[in-house]
Design a protein around this motif. Structure first.
Motif, mmCIF file in Angstrom:
data_model
loop_
_atom_site.group_PDB
_atom_site.id
_atom_site.type_symbol
_atom_site.label_atom_id
_atom_site.label_comp_id
_atom_site.label_asym_id
_atom_site.label_seq_id
_atom_site.Cartn_x
_atom_site.Cartn_y
_atom_site.Cartn_z
ATOM 1 N N LYS A 88 64.467 104.698 -23.830
ATOM 2 C CA LYS A 88 63.819 104.917 -25.132
ATOM 3 C C LYS A 88 63.886 106.373 -25.592
ATOM 4 N N ARG A 89 64.231 107.302 -24.695
ATOM 5 C CA ARG A 89 64.317 108.713 -25.071
ATOM 6 C C ARG A 89 65.659 109.062 -25.711
ATOM 7 N N SER A 90 66.649 108.200 -25.563
ATOM 8 C CA SER A 90 67.972 108.550 -26.096
ATOM 9 C C SER A 90 68.426 107.535 -27.136
ATOM 10 N N GLN A 91 69.440 107.937 -27.850
ATOM 11 C CA GLN A 91 70.024 107.091 -28.888
ATOM 12 C C GLN A 91 71.510 106.902 -28.607
ATOM 13 N N GLN A 92 71.988 105.736 -28.975
ATOM 14 C CA GLN A 92 73.425 105.482 -28.896
ATOM 15 C C GLN A 92 74.024 105.789 -30.260
ATOM 16 N N ILE A 93 75.277 106.227 -30.239
ATOM 17 C CA ILE A 93 75.949 106.621 -31.473
ATOM 18 C C ILE A 93 77.082 105.640 -31.746
ATOM 19 N N PHE A 94 77.077 105.113 -32.959
ATOM 20 C CA PHE A 94 78.080 104.136 -33.369
ATOM 21 C C PHE A 94 78.766 104.608 -34.647
ATOM 22 N N LEU A 95 80.007 104.208 -34.791
ATOM 23 C CA LEU A 95 80.773 104.522 -35.994
ATOM 24 C C LEU A 95 80.364 103.604 -37.132
#
Length: 147
Positions: A88-95
């Motif tokens: 929950k502390r991080s985010q995934q990055i998507f195009l």
């Protein structure tokens, strides 16, 4: 011994990097990306859903630079961030669809920038130059790991 900047690999590499960046900027601007965004795009085209930390590790750039680059890419409609399902502390990055649509043209723009700047070299000279650059980078990485 006097310092001659035209005999300095460090100085020449800096000039070359600026030239490549300018050449890519001219081409990338038409497609909607900046040179500093290109390495991030390359990583995400290869594998979406990376976290900022994973991108930092792959690209070896400063945290603040990465944060600013990702913020600009989000503003420019190239990426979206989503909460990581397990962390929950991080985010995934998507195009975004827009970023996926420019992949082929962006890679062509980078190749065109390379070809433009190396047009005065014969094929074997290009190959040697690239091999020497890879060797220098490998030595720099080795030295950084032993420091």
């Amino acid at each position: 011994m006097a310092f001659n900047r035209m005999e300095s690999a460090t100085y020449l590499a800096s000039l070359l990097a600026k030239s490549f960046s300018r050449a890519l900027q001219e081409r990338g601007q038409k497609l909607g990306f900046a040179p500093g965004q290109f390495p991030v795009l390359l990583e995400l085209w290869a594998e979406e859903g990376l976290t900022q930390k994973q991108l930092l590790d792959k690209l070896d750039i400063e945290q603040a630079t990465m944060a600013n680059t990702l913020a600009r890419m989000e503003r420019d409609g190239l990426i979206v961030r989503r909460k990581h399902p397990q962390d929950k502390r991080s985010q995934q990055i998507f195009l975004t669809e827009r970023a996926r649509e420019i992949e082929a043209a962006a890679k062509e723009a980078a190749l065109a920038a390379d070809q433009s700047l190396l047009s005065g070299l014969r094929q074997f000279e290009r190959e040697l130059m690239l091999e020497y650059m890879r060797m220098a980078l490998a030595h720099a990485a080795r030295d950084a790991n032993t420091a």
